[in-house]
Design a protein around this motif. Structure first.
Motif, PDB file in Angstrom:
ATOM      1  N   PRO A  15       0.828  -1.197   0.000  1.00 41.67           N
ATOM      2  CA  PRO A  15       0.000   0.000   0.000  1.00 41.67           C
ATOM      3  C   PRO A  15       0.869   1.257   0.000  1.00 41.67           C
ATOM      4  CG  PRO A  15       0.079  -0.945   2.199  1.00 41.67           C
ATOM      5  CD  PRO A  15       0.824  -1.889   1.301  1.00 41.67           C
ATOM      6  N   ARG A  16       0.311   2.315  -0.574  1.00 40.66           N
ATOM      7  CA  ARG A  16       1.049   3.586  -0.585  1.00 40.66           C
ATOM      8  C   ARG A  16       1.182   4.103   0.829  1.00 40.66           C
ATOM      9  NH1 ARG A  16      -0.357   8.842  -0.443  1.00 40.66           N
ATOM     10  NH2 ARG A  16      -2.584   8.328  -0.460  1.00 40.66           N
ATOM     11  N   ARG A  17       2.388   4.441   1.211  1.00 42.96           N
ATOM     12  CA  ARG A  17       2.632   4.904   2.569  1.00 42.96           C
ATOM     13  C   ARG A  17       2.130   6.332   2.729  1.00 42.96           C
ATOM     14  NH1 ARG A  17       5.749   1.642   5.586  1.00 42.96           N
ATOM     15  NH2 ARG A  17       6.161   3.337   7.049  1.00 42.96           N
ATOM     16  N   PRO A  18       1.522   6.653   3.872  1.00 42.40           N
ATOM     17  CA  PRO A  18       0.984   8.006   4.075  1.00 42.40           C
ATOM     18  C   PRO A  18       2.102   9.025   4.277  1.00 42.40           C
ATOM     19  CG  PRO A  18       0.780   6.727   6.078  1.00 42.40           C
ATOM     20  CD  PRO A  18       1.280   5.776   5.027  1.00 42.40           C
ATOM     21  N   ARG A  19       1.827  10.235   3.854  1.00 37.36           N
ATOM     22  CA  ARG A  19       2.777  11.335   4.049  1.00 37.36           C
ATOM     23  C   ARG A  19       2.394  12.211   5.238  1.00 37.36           C
ATOM     24  NH1 ARG A  19       2.170  13.288  -2.047  1.00 37.36           N
ATOM     25  NH2 ARG A  19       0.037  12.686  -1.434  1.00 37.36           N
ATOM     26  N   LEU A  26      -4.113   8.180   5.307  1.00 38.57           N
ATOM     27  CA  LEU A  26      -4.127   6.886   5.988  1.00 38.57           C
ATOM     28  C   LEU A  26      -5.064   5.885   5.324  1.00 38.57           C
ATOM     29  CD1 LEU A  26      -4.235   8.133   9.702  1.00 38.57           C
ATOM     30  CD2 LEU A  26      -2.269   7.155   8.511  1.00 38.57           C
ATOM     31  N   GLY A  27      -6.130   6.379   4.713  1.00 43.26           N
ATOM     32  CA  GLY A  27      -7.130   5.481   4.139  1.00 43.26           C
ATOM     33  C   GLY A  27      -8.199   5.066   5.129  1.00 43.26           C
ATOM     34  N   PHE A  28      -8.175   5.632   6.315  1.00 43.44           N
ATOM     35  CA  PHE A  28      -9.208   5.405   7.321  1.00 43.44           C
ATOM     36  C   PHE A  28      -9.215   6.621   8.235  1.00 43.44           C
ATOM     37  CE2 PHE A  28      -5.333   3.909   9.272  1.00 43.44           C
ATOM     38  CZ  PHE A  28      -5.434   4.282  10.600  1.00 43.44           C
ATOM     39  N   THR A  29     -10.254   6.730   9.045  1.00 38.10           N
ATOM     40  CA  THR A  29     -10.391   7.874   9.955  1.00 38.10           C
ATOM     41  C   THR A  29     -10.115   7.439  11.383  1.00 38.10           C
ATOM     42  OG1 THR A  29     -12.081   8.870   8.526  1.00 38.10           O
ATOM     43  CG2 THR A  29     -11.934   9.679  10.793  1.00 38.10           C
ATOM     44  N   PRO A  30      -9.011   7.892  11.986  1.00 36.55           N
ATOM     45  CA  PRO A  30      -8.780   7.575  13.398  1.00 36.55           C
ATOM     46  C   PRO A  30      -9.915   8.127  14.260  1.00 36.55           C
ATOM     47  CG  PRO A  30      -6.778   8.432  12.371  1.00 36.55           C
ATOM     48  CD  PRO A  30      -7.890   8.660  11.398  1.00 36.55           C
ATOM     49  N   ARG A  31     -10.520   7.271  15.047  1.00 34.66           N
ATOM     50  CA  ARG A  31     -11.678   7.651  15.845  1.00 34.66           C
ATOM     51  C   ARG A  31     -11.300   7.916  17.300  1.00 34.66           C
ATOM     52  NH1 ARG A  31     -15.627   9.125  12.309  1.00 34.66           N
ATOM     53  NH2 ARG A  31     -15.850   7.550  10.669  1.00 34.66           N
ATOM     54  N   ARG A  32     -12.059   8.822  17.915  1.00 35.13           N
ATOM     55  CA  ARG A  32     -11.894   9.056  19.335  1.00 35.13           C
ATOM     56  C   ARG A  32     -12.531   7.906  20.118  1.00 35.13           C
ATOM     57  NH1 ARG A  32     -13.612  15.039  20.963  1.00 35.13           N
ATOM     58  NH2 ARG A  32     -12.550  14.312  22.861  1.00 35.13           N
ATOM     59  N   ALA A  33     -12.144   7.799  21.383  1.00 32.53           N
ATOM     60  CA  ALA A  33     -12.736   6.758  22.225  1.00 32.53           C
ATOM     61  C   ALA A  33     -14.246   6.952  22.320  1.00 32.53           C
ATOM     62  CB  ALA A  33     -12.106   6.802  23.616  1.00 32.53           C
ATOM     63  N   ARG A 141     -11.762   1.516  13.194  1.00 29.17           N
ATOM     64  CA  ARG A 141     -11.382   1.237  14.578  1.00 29.17           C
ATOM     65  C   ARG A 141     -10.561  -0.033  14.746  1.00 29.17           C
ATOM     66  NH1 ARG A 141     -14.055   4.393  18.332  1.00 29.17           N
ATOM     67  NH2 ARG A 141     -15.843   5.599  17.574  1.00 29.17           N
ATOM     68  N   CYS A 142     -10.474  -0.856  13.713  1.00 29.75           N
ATOM     69  CA  CYS A 142      -9.770  -2.128  13.874  1.00 29.75           C
ATOM     70  C   CYS A 142      -8.773  -2.372  12.739  1.00 29.75           C
ATOM     71  CB  CYS A 142     -10.781  -3.265  13.958  1.00 29.75           C
ATOM     72  SG  CYS A 142     -10.034  -4.898  14.187  1.00 29.75           S
ATOM     73  N   LYS A 143      -9.266  -2.601  11.539  1.00 32.63           N
ATOM     74  CA  LYS A 143      -8.370  -2.960  10.440  1.00 32.63           C
ATOM     75  C   LYS A 143      -7.419  -1.827  10.089  1.00 32.63           C
ATOM     76  CE  LYS A 143      -8.245  -4.818   5.759  1.00 32.63           C
ATOM     77  NZ  LYS A 143      -9.031  -5.264   4.578  1.00 32.63           N
ATOM     78  N   GLY A 144      -7.925  -0.576  10.055  1.00 35.47           N
ATOM     79  CA  GLY A 144      -7.071   0.555   9.718  1.00 35.47           C
ATOM     80  C   GLY A 144      -5.886   0.683  10.660  1.00 35.47           C
ATOM     81  N   PRO A 145      -6.112   0.738  11.995  1.00 35.43           N
ATOM     82  CA  PRO A 145      -4.970   0.820  12.916  1.00 35.43           C
ATOM     83  C   PRO A 145      -4.010  -0.352  12.790  1.00 35.43           C
ATOM     84  CG  PRO A 145      -6.986   1.456  14.044  1.00 35.43           C
ATOM     85  CD  PRO A 145      -7.399   0.947  12.702  1.00 35.43           C
ATOM     86  N   TYR A 146      -4.511  -1.562  12.562  1.00 36.41           N
ATOM     87  CA  TYR A 146      -3.611  -2.706  12.466  1.00 36.41           C
ATOM     88  C   TYR A 146      -2.837  -2.700  11.147  1.00 36.41           C
ATOM     89  CZ  TYR A 146      -4.504  -4.902  16.889  1.00 36.41           C
ATOM     90  OH  TYR A 146      -4.520  -5.153  18.239  1.00 36.41           O
ATOM     91  N   GLN A 147      -3.441  -2.201  10.082  1.00 37.83           N
ATOM     92  CA  GLN A 147      -2.680  -2.061   8.846  1.00 37.83           C
ATOM     93  C   GLN A 147      -1.596  -1.006   9.008  1.00 37.83           C
ATOM     94  OE1 GLN A 147      -4.878  -0.968   5.312  1.00 37.83           O
ATOM     95  NE2 GLN A 147      -3.217  -1.627   3.997  1.00 37.83           N
ATOM     96  N   ALA A 148      -1.901   0.078   9.721  1.00 37.24           N
ATOM     97  CA  ALA A 148      -0.888   1.098   9.962  1.00 37.24           C
ATOM     98  C   ALA A 148       0.256   0.545  10.815  1.00 37.24           C
ATOM     99  CB  ALA A 148      -1.514   2.314  10.636  1.00 37.24           C
ATOM    100  N   ALA A 149      -0.032  -0.412  11.692  1.00 33.19           N
ATOM    101  CA  ALA A 149       1.000  -0.992  12.546  1.00 33.19           C
ATOM    102  C   ALA A 149       1.888  -1.969  11.789  1.00 33.19           C
ATOM    103  CB  ALA A 149       0.353  -1.694  13.737  1.00 33.19           C
ATOM    104  N   LEU A 150       1.312  -2.761  10.901  1.00 32.48           N
ATOM    105  CA  LEU A 150       2.070  -3.712  10.078  1.00 32.48           C
ATOM    106  C   LEU A 150       1.453  -3.692   8.686  1.00 32.48           C
ATOM    107  CD1 LEU A 150       4.351  -5.796  10.054  1.00 32.48           C
ATOM    108  CD2 LEU A 150       2.661  -7.548  10.633  1.00 32.48           C
ATOM    109  N   PRO A 151       1.975  -2.853   7.780  1.00 35.99           N
ATOM    110  CA  PRO A 151       1.260  -2.573   6.529  1.00 35.99           C
ATOM    111  C   PRO A 151       1.259  -3.698   5.502  1.00 35.99           C
ATOM    112  CG  PRO A 151       2.838  -0.835   7.081  1.00 35.99           C
ATOM    113  CD  PRO A 151       3.138  -1.989   7.957  1.00 35.99           C
ATOM    114  N   LEU A 152       2.300  -4.500   5.460  1.00 37.05           N
ATOM    115  CA  LEU A 152       2.480  -5.402   4.328  1.00 37.05           C
ATOM    116  C   LEU A 152       2.634  -6.838   4.798  1.00 37.05           C
ATOM    117  CD1 LEU A 152       2.874  -5.556   1.217  1.00 37.05           C
ATOM    118  CD2 LEU A 152       5.338  -5.400   1.671  1.00 37.05           C
TER     119      LEU A 152
END
Length: 574
Positions: A15-19, A26-33, A141-152
């Protein structure tokens, strides 16, 4: 039933890395608690719980899964052993969820002097998303953060298995199956998904087995699932050791509801025990903390610290019997004593967290304060009209609320707040006593507020100016005071085991997170490393390391995990 090989050929597209940290990048919206005491969320959660209780069987898709694959998977590391991670209750606010995901995704962690390589298998233990299941919520809330943690995902990379929890079941498991049970694009960030149903069996090194169960929010184990595990059991023997991943700590729930453990006990004594195999470890989430009960030959571990608000540990029973002696099951297994051997946070720290309800309740839940302010304003106006013996004009009478109605709303609302909808639905005398006392305290506060208001000049203004002044001036002030009264009630009620969840949900504590890293050695020794994250990161920046498998975002200040307790070592034989 056959083994399902996991392909080692190249896997996911890079995936294209965010700048930047913007959602478009990021391709997703980080959500507040999630603000758990927000009025509309309280109502919607109550409705979903009620619907799940009444119509859960009609939404049950497990019978249909019988048409899907029935494979047993095998996970072995390059050295003949295996590193395995367990995380649960993870899909809440971005800061907490990503802090845990970031640590899980790192090539190696050093925790209290122990070097812990990244696990080859990741198990998500339930409630992968909050407040309710939906594909968009899973992405943010789930897949986006985990993809950001380990993208590939790379050849030979880690594999993911998931157990559904009650929040995953709120849509009848539709989004869960779409995300974790699929035949194409089997990637969850850098993890490869493998399971073909909402439950699974994995053969591990040294005749260890991992069985993930789906009990549909505590209702029952369906016949296709039992048939699937019957076939798995044919491969177990007296030397086999079993790890069960289940949706909820029913051994703790059984203290108040003795039948809560029956379904799990039925599975163990009818599926596992006849093979001669032993269940050495049961892991679960649902309660958002770390707790371990040690028995004669089994460990019962709750680790729900993947991202959701902290749940207290100081109300846990120090000793339990599993299964409980007063269960109604006629053929229950022999009861064994279990001692509370470890917890995180500590009981003392948990009690200190409880006192934080006073500042956190209004700050975390402004909508709840607004609701209290509105109700108190209406109650005050009704009391003022009666106490001043005013009837008012036709318009004023039309828009006024009778005092008796407001008193009933206040008392009944407080009474039902003391026992929100739940699977067992049982209320004890303490719920009614504390709930009605809470309601009477709000009535007393409203009476005091009315006394003060009648001594101010606003009430003598021409109508509708008193109503406007009350909404603008009285409402915000009384809303804050009422929230502090509610905070005091929650603190007192929590000491009696009432509204314990609301006491901590209302605070939305994001710190004190946890997950498990397990090591199975080739000789069969299992070591559990309970990893605690005392403080999550709240500031992130783009990772200067642009390699494909590097996390997209890194904390501005390094995270400092440590062990919640010393490693727990389970030898090959109990």
């Amino acid at each position: 039933m056959s083994d399902e090989p996991l392909r080692d050929e190249p896997v996911s597209r890079d995936p294209r890395r965010p700048r930047s940290t913007e959602p478009r990048e990021l391709g997703f919206t980080p959500r507040r608690a999630v603000p758990w005491l927000a009025p509309f969320l309280l109502i919607s959660t109550g409705i979903r719980t009620l619907l799940a209780m009444l119509f859960g069987a009609y939404l049950d898709k497990r019978e249909l899964q019988n048409a899907l694959g029935d494979g047993v998977f095998r996970q072995v590391g390059p050295d003949g052993g295996l590193w395995l991670d367990y995380v649960a209750d993870l899909g809440d606010g971005f800061d907490a969820t990503y802090s845990v995901a970031y640590l899980i995704g790192q090539p190696e962690l050093t925790v209290d002097g122990h070097r812990l390589p990244r696990a080859g298998t990741l198990v998500m233990g339930g409630d992968q998303v909050y407040p309710s299941a939906g594909y968009g919520a899973y992405e943010d809330r789930c897949k986006g953060p985990y993809q950001a943690a380990l993208p590939l995902a790379t050849p030979g990379g880690p594999t993911l298995f998931a157990v559904p929890g009650n929040h995953d079941w709120y849509d009848g498991l539709t989004a869960f199956l779409r995300l974790f049970v699929r035949s194409r694009d089997q990637f969850f960030g850098g993890w490869r998904t493998a399971q073909s149903r909402s439950y699974f069996a994995v053969e591990l090194p040294a005749d260890w087995w991992l069985l993930g169960l789906d009990d549909q929010s505590g209702s029952y184990l369906d016949d296709p699932q039992l048939s699937y595990f019957d076939q798995v059991a044919a491969r177990l023997g007296p030397r086999s050791r079993v790890i069960l991943a289940v949706p909820a700590p029913t051994w703790v729930r059984a203290v108040d509801s003795p039948t809560a453990y029956d379904s799990l006990d039925y599975f163990i004594r009818t599926i596992v025990t006849p093979t001669g195999a032993t269940v050495r470890l049961i892991v679960t989430g649902d309660l958002h903390h770390y707790a371990r009960y040690a028995g004669p030959d089994r460990q019962l571990v709750t680790c729900g610290g993947g991202g959701a608000y902290l749940y207290p540990t100081h109300k846990l029973p120090e000793r339990i019997e599993v299964p409980p002696r007063d269960t109604l099951a006629r053929r229950a297994s022999h009861s064994e004593p279990y001692e509370l051997a470890g917890r995180y946070p500590t009981a003392a720290r948990s009690r200190r967290y409880a006192w934080g309800i006073f500042p956190r309740l209004p700050l975390r839940n402004p909508g709840f304060c607004a609701l209290l302010g509105t109700l108190h304003t209406l109650l005050m106006l009704a009391m003022a009209a009666v106490s001043s013996n005013r009837t008012g004009g036709a318009e004023q009478r039309l828009f006024s609320v009778p005092l008796v109605v407001m008193l009933l709303v206040t008392l009944l609302g407080a009474g039902f707040f003391a026992k929100p909808p739940s699977a067992d639905g049982r209320r004890h005398a303490r719920h009614w006593i504390l709930g009605l006392t809470h309601g009477l305290a709000h009535v007393a506060l409203a009476a005091a507020g009315t006394w003060v208001w009648l001594r101010l000049p606003f009430y003598d203004w021409p109508w509708p100016m008193p109503v406007v002044a009350a909404a603008v001036l009285y409402g915000p002030v009384i809303g804050v005071l009422a929230s502090q009264l509610t905070a005091g009630y929650l603190l007192v009620a929590g000491s009696f085991g009432v509204n314990v969840n609301e006491l901590f949900a209302g605070q939305g504590i994001e710190d004190a997170k946890s997950f498990l890293r397990l090591r199975i050695d080739p000789d069969g020794t299992l070591t559990i490393y309970p990893i605690a994250v005392p403080k999550v990161s709240r500031r992130w920046r783009v990772n200067p390391d642009q390699s494909p498998t590097a996390s997209w975002l890194v904390p501005e200040r390094p995270l400092t995990p440590h062990l919640a307790e010393p490693p727990i070592v389970l030898p090959p034989s109990p």
